[in-house]
Scaffold this motif. Structure first.
Motif, PDB file in Angstrom:
ATOM      1  N   THR A  78      52.434  47.052  49.383  1.00  0.00           N
ATOM      2  CA  THR A  78      51.133  46.354  49.221  1.00  0.00           C
ATOM      3  C   THR A  78      50.480  46.076  50.544  1.00  0.00           C
ATOM      4  O   THR A  78      51.036  46.258  51.704  1.00  0.00           O
ATOM      5  CB  THR A  78      51.288  45.033  48.544  1.00  0.00           C
ATOM      6  OG1 THR A  78      50.067  44.467  48.260  1.00  0.00           O
ATOM      7  CG2 THR A  78      52.166  43.973  49.402  1.00  0.00           C
ATOM      8  N   THR A 115      45.881  40.926  40.571  1.00  0.00           N
ATOM      9  CA  THR A 115      46.960  41.017  41.242  1.00  0.00           C
ATOM     10  C   THR A 115      47.436  39.897  41.760  1.00  0.00           C
ATOM     11  O   THR A 115      48.529  39.400  41.789  1.00  0.00           O
ATOM     12  CB  THR A 115      47.030  42.015  42.444  1.00  0.00           C
ATOM     13  OG1 THR A 115      45.881  42.054  43.128  1.00  0.00           O
ATOM     14  CG2 THR A 115      47.015  43.405  41.958  1.00  0.00           C
ATOM     15  N   GLN A 117      53.365  38.107  46.535  1.00  0.00           N
ATOM     16  CA  GLN A 117      52.862  39.128  46.354  1.00  0.00           C
ATOM     17  C   GLN A 117      53.792  40.288  46.556  1.00  0.00           C
ATOM     18  O   GLN A 117      53.787  41.447  45.852  1.00  0.00           O
ATOM     19  CB  GLN A 117      51.620  39.320  47.547  1.00  0.00           C
ATOM     20  CG  GLN A 117      50.720  40.453  47.404  1.00  0.00           C
ATOM     21  CD  GLN A 117      49.731  40.593  48.455  1.00  0.00           C
ATOM     22  OE1 GLN A 117      49.166  39.492  48.999  1.00  0.00           O
ATOM     23  NE2 GLN A 117      49.158  41.680  48.874  1.00  0.00           N
ATOM     24  N   LEU A 173      53.987  43.214  43.926  1.00  0.00           N
ATOM     25  CA  LEU A 173      53.422  44.439  44.055  1.00  0.00           C
ATOM     26  C   LEU A 173      54.275  45.446  45.071  1.00  0.00           C
ATOM     27  O   LEU A 173      53.996  46.452  45.203  1.00  0.00           O
ATOM     28  CB  LEU A 173      52.003  44.238  44.542  1.00  0.00           C
ATOM     29  CG  LEU A 173      50.975  43.264  43.834  1.00  0.00           C
ATOM     30  CD1 LEU A 173      49.842  43.238  44.684  1.00  0.00           C
ATOM     31  CD2 LEU A 173      50.803  44.087  42.552  1.00  0.00           C
ATOM     32  N   THR A 195      44.284  43.834  46.440  1.00  0.00           N
ATOM     33  CA  THR A 195      45.580  43.184  46.520  1.00  0.00           C
ATOM     34  C   THR A 195      45.533  41.299  46.439  1.00  0.00           C
ATOM     35  O   THR A 195      45.783  40.902  45.196  1.00  0.00           O
ATOM     36  CB  THR A 195      46.372  43.322  47.771  1.00  0.00           C
ATOM     37  OG1 THR A 195      45.244  43.241  48.977  1.00  0.00           O
ATOM     38  CG2 THR A 195      46.781  44.850  47.770  1.00  0.00           C
ATOM     39  N   TYR A 214      41.639  42.691  42.745  1.00  0.00           N
ATOM     40  CA  TYR A 214      42.489  41.661  43.418  1.00  0.00           C
ATOM     41  C   TYR A 214      42.801  40.372  42.598  1.00  0.00           C
ATOM     42  O   TYR A 214      43.730  39.496  42.858  1.00  0.00           O
ATOM     43  CB  TYR A 214      42.240  41.612  44.724  1.00  0.00           C
ATOM     44  CG  TYR A 214      41.296  40.731  45.304  1.00  0.00           C
ATOM     45  CD1 TYR A 214      40.242  40.165  44.565  1.00  0.00           C
ATOM     46  CD2 TYR A 214      41.042  40.545  46.620  1.00  0.00           C
ATOM     47  CE1 TYR A 214      39.445  39.136  44.992  1.00  0.00           C
ATOM     48  CE2 TYR A 214      39.993  39.793  47.007  1.00  0.00           C
ATOM     49  CZ  TYR A 214      39.019  38.873  46.280  1.00  0.00           C
ATOM     50  OH  TYR A 214      38.067  38.262  46.808  1.00  0.00           O
ATOM     51  N   SER A 223      41.371  49.336  43.336  1.00  0.00           N
ATOM     52  CA  SER A 223      42.325  48.908  44.354  1.00  0.00           C
ATOM     53  C   SER A 223      41.829  47.329  44.469  1.00  0.00           C
ATOM     54  O   SER A 223      40.884  46.921  44.551  1.00  0.00           O
ATOM     55  CB  SER A 223      42.673  49.801  45.501  1.00  0.00           C
ATOM     56  OG  SER A 223      41.654  49.336  46.382  1.00  0.00           O
TER      57      SER A 223
END
Lengths: 435, 435
Positions: free
Chosen positions: B225, A17, B217, B221, B198, A14, B196
């Protein structure tokens, strides 16, 4: 294969991201302050011990994305091309202040303060916390054991019960906290920590008799060695040990059974054999409580394994890395009990004239705020660690920091050294509570 | 600087002093068998999970003493010239058998059997135990969490609470045990595990508003997301999330508070907004018990951190590495309750016709002993891992072993899957108790 010397992938997905999102909307360049602190000490502990700071600086310096790292991120689809290009140029250029290793900390103490753009600082969250949470947890447990040992020798030998790399840094944390030596050879080589060790039960079992095993060990290591006497029958083992090594035998080690009672019997037997200078070392599932319980027994040294490397019930320090300031303005999460106090902070430790610590004053250090006044016995705790991404000169050494902790523990109020669960040794005070 | 790829110094000092003694009196060449097993499962656990075997083989292959390692040993006075010369030529040439990863084990199961000369095998004690004790502890905790999650997605995100290198292998152990993904990028790169992640609260705090953070975000993404909705007010966060991403929003994440109650409210609100397909992911100090307690709640996935990487109360597996045979003859320590059963061993897992496991039969495999007869539903557990120091061909992959554990857990008697402390899921039987 990624570069084992790079720390760049010791990172949570994250963070990349977030970086991608922030690069896209232009917030990536906002000047931010992240703070490492804990909301509470684990397990009713009375103090935390700052440890891992030096390793954090090394990890920040090694946080670079080479071809292998970038290829791994591209292959796994972790981030887009723009983000990958940005990462290729990444190196930390910000500033870091923090508690020196060996310093005590308390709930809310600003253990580490990282100032940089959001993009530069957000990427370091995981690796910084991994190091500090592990090393500080071990150092805190170790400090309690050293207190319990009350001046007797105490040796770290827990490598086999910890991840092979964690074992090396656990040995370092134990040494910082006052352990005498470690069994771990990598820790010896990497950090200059004294190592020690003699033999295991397998060495005795390998031989045709306990006597021939002792003879082999004394031939190789001299009479000053420690012989492990509990493979078969302890009192016969001690008899044989003194027959083989003479009354100059350095030490015996007992690794099983009721070690307190066995140590008393062993002392009597050794003295009756004339080996009055032979030391008694005990090991086998010791922790700070059993070490303290052995205070009245004729034990000369302890070997501690499992409980040390697992933090004696608190294997992680519970430290968090929180954004507290953006472009000079305090920010904080507000939805629940997991609140943070916004704003950059400093810490002043106040003391009585006797040197006993009184309070941890955690004050606002946002631009324009006035720090509290320090009395003649008080001191500001954080020190500069990095400027413009470069480590500052003359940082304290591991030996310096080992002394620092020794002195810090002397300053703790008496109740703060109790092994039982309870309140922190000194209260944390937030004079700028509104901030 | 020693070679970071060499594992030779991940070793306790006493292994080299034993080696020195044994080289000197000629016992170093005796053919020995060392066995890795546990006397009991930690914390009242019902089963152990073999994990780290593949990493052990890598560590054994990398256990070589180069110039840097030998210089470190010479400088620190760890061993004499003869021993150093011997180490320069060291490479493991023996054989290793063991439980494949993902296999269950029980007290007394011969998890790993190392056959070589004393000198060759004794040096591997620490690095083998470090790896197996760490990885198996994490895998056992992870397997309980996967059982508790009962088919829902479960993501490992504990890197920040563990030593930075331990975090990578903890992610591997969690994946072996059935976790869906990890947050750790190095684990993704090194072991091919899905990663993974976010965003964190810092991403929301960085922005001028929650809305602008969500917009950034989603722009980076996509609407699939997961948006973190608990930075300020959760119900307003959910409203904003659906406004920004639309009813196609992939997921929301709640990281604090009473996640069960909050998940119910969130589900109702999402449904009322038309986001009926938006998943709810919860995180924040979850362990197997809180995961099980959330079974009735509308939760679609779990993020698990601290409890996973610390083995949920059992951070080390308690495995030991004991000399059990010298030149074909069983040996064992005899002085206390910490006894071992001498002799090389095999293990047969017996099953009912339904596939439910019945017993772990641990039998003598010393030369000349007859193994027990296997019924049609039974199987011998250990597999060959190394011959003449070379890894055997076609060892099972991480994916194979992940399936193996899934099947093994189905075979456990019902009581053996309970989370409460108790007896091992199946008893260990020693038919050759006299051995």
């Amino acid at each position: 294969m990624t570069d084992p010397a790079s720390t760049a992938l010791l990172t949570d997905h994250y963070e990349l991201t977030m970086l991608a999102g922030a690069l896209r909307d232009g917030t990536a360049d906002r000047e931010c302050t992240f703070e490492v602190f804990t909301r509470r000490l684990p397990d009713g502990r009375r103090y935390g011990v700052a440890c891992g700071i030096e390793r954090v600086l090394e990890a920040v310096e090694a946080f670079r994305f080479g071809d292998a790292e970038l290829q791994a991120l591209a292959r796994d689809g972790v981030c887009d091309e723009d983000t990958l290009s940005w990462l290729r140029e990444y190196r930390f250029r910000g500033r870091i202040d923090g508690y020196p290793e060996g310093e005590l900390y308390f709930p809310g103490s600003p253990l580490l303060t990282v100032q940089a753009t959001f993009a530069e600082a957000v990427l370091l969250e995981t690796v910084i916390l991994s190091i500090l949470n592990h090393d500080s947890a071990i150092a805190a447990a170790a400090a309690r054991m050293v207190s319990a040992a009350n001046g007797r020798r105490i040796i770290e030998m827990g490598s086999r019960r910890a991840h092979e790399a964690a074992a090396v840094t656990a040995a370092r944390a134990a040494y910082l906290a006052g352990f005498t030596a470690t069994s771990n050879l990598q820790a010896g080589s990497r950090y200059g920590i004294p190592t020690s060790g003699t033999s295991a039960h397998s060495f005795t079992l390998l031989h045709d008799s306990e006597r021939s095993a002792f003879e082999a060990q004394v031939a190789a290591l001299g009479t000053g060695t420690a012989l492990l006497v509990d493979t078969y029958d302890i009192s016969r083992g001690i008899e044989t040990a003194v027959e083989v090594a003479g009354t100059e035998l350095g030490a015996i080690r007992i690794d099983s059974g009721d070690v307190g009672a066995l140590a008393r019997q062993a002392r009597e037997q050794l003295d009756s054999l004339g080996a009055t200078g032979t030391r008694i070392v005990v090991s086998g599932d010791l922790d700070e409580y059993s070490i303290a319980a052995l205070r009245a027994e004729p034990v000369d040294g302890y070997g501690v394994g499992t409980s040390l490397v697992t933090g004696s019930g608190a294997p992680t320090a519970g430290l968090v890395y929180k954004l507290v300031e953006v472009e000079g303005k305090p920010v904080a999460k507000r939805s629940s009990h997991k609140e943070s106090r916004g704003g950059r902070k400093g810490a002043l430790r106040t003391h009585k004239g006797t040197g006993t610590a009184l309070e941890e004053i955690v004050y606002s250090a946002t631009p324009g705020a006035t720090p509290p006044e320090a009395g003649p016995h008080d001191r500001f705790v954080p020190i500069p660690l990095m400027r413009n991404g470069e480590r500052v000169d003359d940082l304290p050494t591991l030996e310096d920091n080992r002394q620092r902790l020794r002195h810090a523990l002397v300053s703790v109020p008496w109740e703060g050294l109790k092994l039982s669960a309870g309140e922190p040794a000194i209260p944390t005070v937030f004079p700028d509570r509104g901030a």
